[in-house]
Design a protein around this motif. Sequence first.
Motif, short mmCIF file in Angstrom:
data_model
loop_
_atom_site.label_atom_id
_atom_site.label_comp_id
_atom_site.label_asym_id
_atom_site.label_seq_id
_atom_site.Cartn_x
_atom_site.Cartn_y
_atom_site.Cartn_z
N ASP A 83 0.56 -0.80 0.36
CA ASP A 83 1.05 -0.05 -0.17
C ASP A 83 0.80 1.40 0.24
O ASP A 83 0.49 1.94 -1.01
N LEU A 84 1.80 1.07 0.93
CA LEU A 84 3.09 2.35 0.68
C LEU A 84 3.58 2.20 -0.41
O LEU A 84 3.48 3.16 -0.79
N SER A 85 3.40 1.69 -0.74
CA SER A 85 4.88 1.67 -2.22
C SER A 85 3.25 2.20 -3.38
O SER A 85 4.15 2.98 -4.83
N LEU B 251 3.98 6.45 -3.42
CA LEU B 251 4.58 6.49 -4.01
C LEU B 251 4.52 6.34 -5.34
O LEU B 251 4.74 7.56 -5.88
N LEU B 252 4.19 5.47 -5.79
CA LEU B 252 3.36 5.26 -7.53
C LEU B 252 2.85 6.87 -7.62
O LEU B 252 2.68 7.77 -8.91
N HIS B 253 1.77 6.72 -6.76
CA HIS B 253 1.07 8.15 -6.88
C HIS B 253 1.65 9.39 -6.94
O HIS B 253 1.04 10.42 -8.06
N ILE C 233 -8.59 3.21 -4.54
CA ILE C 233 -7.33 2.33 -4.43
C ILE C 233 -6.25 2.46 -3.02
O ILE C 233 -5.94 2.11 -1.93
N LEU C 234 -6.37 4.23 -2.59
CA LEU C 234 -5.39 4.53 -1.82
C LEU C 234 -5.71 4.29 -0.61
O LEU C 234 -5.21 4.72 0.64
N GLU C 235 -6.95 4.87 -0.21
CA GLU C 235 -7.63 5.20 1.01
C GLU C 235 -8.25 3.23 0.93
O GLU C 235 -8.78 3.88 1.76
N ARG C 236 -8.67 2.55 0.59
CA ARG C 236 -8.91 1.53 1.09
C ARG C 236 -8.75 0.67 2.30
O ARG C 236 -8.26 1.23 2.92
N ASP C 237 -9.85 -0.03 2.73
CA ASP C 237 -10.16 -0.87 3.74
C ASP C 237 -8.90 -1.44 4.31
O ASP C 237 -8.76 -2.87 3.60
N TYR C 238 -7.89 -0.99 4.81
CA TYR C 238 -6.34 -1.52 5.05
C TYR C 238 -6.36 -3.12 5.54
O TYR C 238 -6.36 -4.40 5.85
N ALA C 239 -7.86 -3.66 5.67
CA ALA C 239 -7.82 -4.45 6.53
C ALA C 239 -8.68 -5.63 6.15
O ALA C 239 -7.97 -7.02 6.76
N GLN C 240 -8.84 -5.16 4.95
CA GLN C 240 -9.45 -6.18 3.85
C GLN C 240 -8.12 -6.74 2.87
O GLN C 240 -7.36 -6.29 2.83
N PRO C 241 -8.30 -7.37 2.33
CA PRO C 241 -7.23 -8.44 1.79
C PRO C 241 -7.00 -7.55 0.47
O PRO C 241 -8.00 -7.29 -0.53
#
Length: 274
Positions: free
Chosen positions: A162-164, A167-169, A179-187
Amino acid sequence: MTDTYKSAHTDFKTGFSYTSYLKLEQLLGAQECLTDAHDEPLFIIIHHVQELWMKLMIHELQSAMICLENATIDPAMKMLARVSKTQEQMASAWEVLKTMTPSDYLVFRSSFGQASGFQSHQYRLIEFLFGNKNAFMMRPHEQHLEHHRLLSQALNAPSIYDLSLRLLHQAGLTLPTSILERDYAQPYEASEIVRDAWLRVYQNTDQYWELYALAEKLIDVEDNFRRWRFNHLITVERVIGFKAGSGGTAGVPYLRRALEIVLFPELWQVRTAL
Ligand code: HEM
């Protein structure tokens, strides 16, 4: 006595000795066998060694992630190189364990009951940091508050991938907030937009050199992770065949399914797209 040894320190009434600095009594006192089986020390030591390497991996990975969060890729690369070398050590450790036959293992197998690497909180933390998020895997840690807290924090935070993508953005390869602020707990779910962004990196390596180098480092790390999973699976099949695992899963079939996990999907897809 020859001069060679004369100046060596031998009095440790004050200050550190090798034993006290490294807390060797604690470290070497931790391999407490439950049986007299000849192979039990090997079984315990190999787990301890792997847990120690995992500890280093977590230290390096978390530090690398802070660097990526601050958009400083260079130091992160050095840390990820160390992660990769550590994984190589871990992957080759199976060679030692493979000297244990099924008969050797059965002598002490019943002594450790339901204990299994499945319950390793460090392994699960590494999976979460890499982005293989699965809330169910929190359950074996509910009784250990500190482990549960660490895992819960990592489950809900951005992974190294997610952090990479951030950086693309930031480099102008625009990605949507979904995509950038998705629910990180989900796959993580692979997307064509991300694949196309990496495609531009790989097609314009001079322009995006840092991101290109980072992507290849992530591939190194996933390549090694897959190797660890594979070597573990083959070792397990050699030792217990298709018996159920001590952790309660189906054993080899469970571990085979784990081989299908892809941590950084678009970095693999880009190879076909190029
Ligand atoms: C003879 C030796 C070993 C056997 C028979 C064995 C067996 C298994 C089995 C059957 C599983 C599936 C979960 C379950 O227990 O039901 C498992 C998972 C696991 N084992 Fe081992 N294992 C061995 C050695 C090791 C060693 C040395 C490590 C190093 C730390 C390790 C780490 C793990 C981890 C982290 C998992 C979870 C994998 C995942 O959830 O994807 N195992 N093991």
